[in-house]
Write an enzyme that holds these catalytic residues in place. Structure first.
Site, PDB file in Angstrom:
ATOM      1  N   CYS A   2      45.807  40.401  46.994  1.00  0.00           N
ATOM      2  CA  CYS A   2      45.562  40.057  48.392  1.00  0.00           C
ATOM      3  C   CYS A   2      46.464  38.909  48.842  1.00  0.00           C
ATOM      4  O   CYS A   2      46.899  38.083  48.033  1.00  0.00           O
ATOM      5  CB  CYS A   2      44.094  39.680  48.581  1.00  0.00           C
ATOM      6  SG  CYS A   2      43.621  38.142  47.762  1.00  0.00           S
ATOM      7  N   CYS A   5      45.373  35.425  47.789  1.00  0.00           N
ATOM      8  CA  CYS A   5      45.649  35.112  46.382  1.00  0.00           C
ATOM      9  C   CYS A   5      47.115  34.753  46.182  1.00  0.00           C
ATOM     10  O   CYS A   5      47.444  33.837  45.425  1.00  0.00           O
ATOM     11  CB  CYS A   5      45.268  36.292  45.490  1.00  0.00           C
ATOM     12  SG  CYS A   5      43.498  36.663  45.477  1.00  0.00           S
TER      13      CYS A   5
END
Length: 224
Positions: A2, A5
């Protein structure tokens, strides 16, 4: 992976480099590790820790992560969510509060640590023995927690304890292994029933600390 992240990765790695890896400034104190919840192989693990957003960081002692779990509404838990770690500075400040330390992102190795390794260095030897004690204690906790002492594993475990008693680099681990070896036949006779016997002896064995009560324990930080 993601976007959140990916954006957080540099912050996390900046802190991780202080404690982990060959060039760590403060090795052996805290272990930071990460799990990619996008991978199918990690689905069950991420579910056990109720990962609901990304990134999500957890803090706890090593044995608590082995077979452990976390739930948002859990009142008492040995595993905690790090709720203020949006930047490397915030994460390190959180760690400092938990450990009563003053680690800094700009910390550097002492000059003598930048020299080539010297196996005769007492501090280096002590640190290595500390690590082996830690690993031995955790391994033994796993054996007891998962009831791995069974009739078919009895003989190999005795050999393992004999090796620890004779060759472990830590005196207190040798002593603990020897004490358990002396009592092993009483605790686990050749005809014992693994589940029943281990339940009966839970108070005696589960609390047994093979390397002694004074073995120091570090902390792991897990990022999901």
């Amino acid at each position: 992976r993601c976007p959140a992240c990916r954006n957080y990765k540099p912050h996390y790695e900046k802190v991780a480099r202080l404690f982990n890896g060959a060039d760590a400034v403060h090795p052996g104190i805290i272990l930071l590790t990460r799990v990619d919840c996008a991978l199918k192989i990690n689905t069950k693990l991420c579910d056990k820790f109720s990962v609901g957003h990304y990134p999500m960081l957890f803090w706890g002692a090593p044995p608590k992560f082995v077979g452990g779990s976390w739930e948002p509404k859990q009142e008492k838990s040995d595993i905690h969510v790090i709720d203020d770690a949006r930047t490397a500075d915030r994460l390190l400040n959180w760690i400092n509060k938990q450990t009563s330390s003053s680690f800094g992102l700009d910390d550097q190795k002492f000059q003598n640590e930048q020299l080539s390794s010297n196996v005769s260095d007492p501090e280096q030897i002590a640190r290595a023995i500390y690590d082996v004690e830690e690993a031995t204690s955790i391994a033994f906790d796993i054996i007891l927690e998962h009831k791995m002492i069974k009739p078919e594993t009895r003989a190999p475990l005795i050999k393992f304890l004999q090796l620890l008693t004779a060759h472990h680099p830590s005196r207190r681990c040798r002593k603990g292994a020897g004490e358990l070896l002396v009592s092993f036949d009483d605790l686990y006779p050749t005809d014992f029933s693994s589940s029943q016997k281990q339940d009966d002896d839970k108070s005696q064995v589960t609390n047994f600390q093979i390397c002694g009560k004074e073995v120091p324990r570090g902390y792991w930080v897990g990022a999901q």
